[in-house]
Structure formats: C-alpha cells, structure tokens
Design a protein around this motif. Structure first.
Motif: not given
Length: 257
Positions: A19-40
C-alpha cells in the motif's frame, strides 16, 4: 520435515509495502494540510516553532523505513513551510535568509532521519535472520541427537535452500568434484584455488555450488536468479552442513539416492 529458518524482510513491512503508493500520497497531503493550518495561525506561531512542528510528520514518515516516503514528506514540509509560512505568503518565493535556512533544514532532517530509519530496519532484519538461522541449526542438531536419518538429510537440504534463497539443495554421497565452486571452512567460495567472490558476483548460475557435508556433499543450485549470500548466510550453511558430520549421514542417503 519443516525447518524454521527465517529469511527475507520483515513480514509487516511487506504488507505495508503493498500500500506504499497510498501511504506516500497520504503523508504528503497530511503534511501540506498541517502546513496550511499553521499558516492560519502564523500570527501566534513563530517560523521556528512551525518548522519544528512540520518535522513531526517527516520523522513519522521516515520511521517507516521507505526512502521515497521520507524524501517526499520532507519536500512537502519544505514546500508547505515556504507557501504558507514565509513572506510573500501563498507563493514559493522566499526572501528571508532565515526562512531559506529553515526550509533547507526541514529537507536535511527528512533525509537524515530516513537514512537512520533504513539502517535500523536493515539491522533488525539481519538480527531476525541470524535468529532464524540459529533456530534452524538447533532444530537440526536435536534431530541429529535422536538418530538423524533421512529426516536429518532432508531437513538440512531444506534449511540450506531457505537460508540462501536458492532453487534447491541436494545431498550426494562422496566428495564433490574439485573443479566445481566449493564453499570452504573460512566462508569463501573457491574454484581451482580462485576466490569466486559470491558476495559481489553472486553464486554461479551455470553450475552447482559444492558444500562438504558429512560423508558426502551438498549440491546447491541457483540457476534461475542471481543470489549474493552474505557472510552470515554462508556461515549458517556451514553450520547446517556440520549437522551431517555423523555416521548417520554415512549410512543413510537422502531421498531418491
């Protein structure tokens, strides 16, 4: 006879890798989302604090032991930090020297933690393999102590095949041909006095590997793929072959011999 010699990578890691493809996409999305929250929250959170928080998903991803996941997460953290937390906001331009350094540190931390995690996974896998070899040798030693016979010979054949990851192993009565590659007691494979260097070049695929064993020898076949055994694997094979250094091996041939 079933021989418990463990080989290969960690079973849990194998299941995760499907499931590494799904995991890689998920961690990238979560990291960007976290950065977005910190941006707020940029008015309440300093750039240094935000960078430290973004290190967390990088470390978590790197701990999985997958280099690509760790690198992607580190790049996502740096990109999110740049886009959401550095002026000019919502742009990938960086004008502040401190912000450039923080973004670079995020990438470097991701790379460093990934490599450390990979090293740890390799060490853990090697330790489990060594434990498996020892368990297999002890099991065969117990069989030999109770008389051995065909079960012992068959068990050694199976254990050597598993330990090396080769196609098959067969015990033959009598010494092997001196013109064939032979595993010696020092753990080196030689033919006509020349070191084959199997850890680099692999076991021969066009002939058999001879391993002296009791009153005969083991013929190891690796014809369908290149097998590069480690020192631990070759030492395990020598220990397994030593189980046939008994009179049982002399009077009891293996299956079909």
């Amino acid at each position: 006879m079933q021989t418990s010699v463990t080989t290969g990578p960690l079973g849990g890691f194998d299941r995760w890798s499907d499931r590494r493809g799904v995991v890689r996409l998920a961690v990238v999305v979560v990291t960007l989302a976290l950065a977005g929250v910190l941006g707020l929250l940029r008015d309440e959170v300093t750039s240094s604090t935000a960078a430290l928080i973004l290190v967390l998903p990088v470390v978590a991803a790197a701990a999985a032991g997958d280099r690509v996941t760790g690198v992607l997460t580190a790049l996502a953290a740096a990109a999110g930090f740049d886009f959401f937390l550095t002026a000019p906001f919502y742009s990938f331009a960086i004008h502040g020297r401190d912000d450039v350094e923080l973004a670079g540190v995020l990438v470097l931390v991701g790379l460093a933690v990934t490599e450390v995690a990979l090293w740890g996974h390799r060490q853990q896998a090697s330790a489990r393999e060594r434990d498996g070899y020892i368990e297999g040798v002890l099991g065969l030693a117990d069989t030999a102590a109770h008389g051995g016979g065909p079960e012992l010979v068959e068990g050694v054949e199976q254990a050597v095949t598993l330990a090396l990851g080769v196609d098959r192993t067969s015990w033959r009565r009598g010494p092997g041909s001196s013109s064939l590659p032979t595993l010696h007691r020092d753990g080196r494979v030689r033919v006509d006095g020349r070191d084959v260097g199997v850890s680099r070049h692999g076991l021969p695929t066009d002939t058999v590997l001879v391993v002296p064993a009791g009153q005969g020898h083991l013929e190891v076949v690796a014809a369908t793929r290149t097998v590069r055994p480690t020192r631990d694997q070759l030492r395990a094979v020598l220990l397994l072959a030593d189980q046939l250094r008994t009179s049982t091996a002399e009077r009891t041939p293996s299956r079909g011999r």
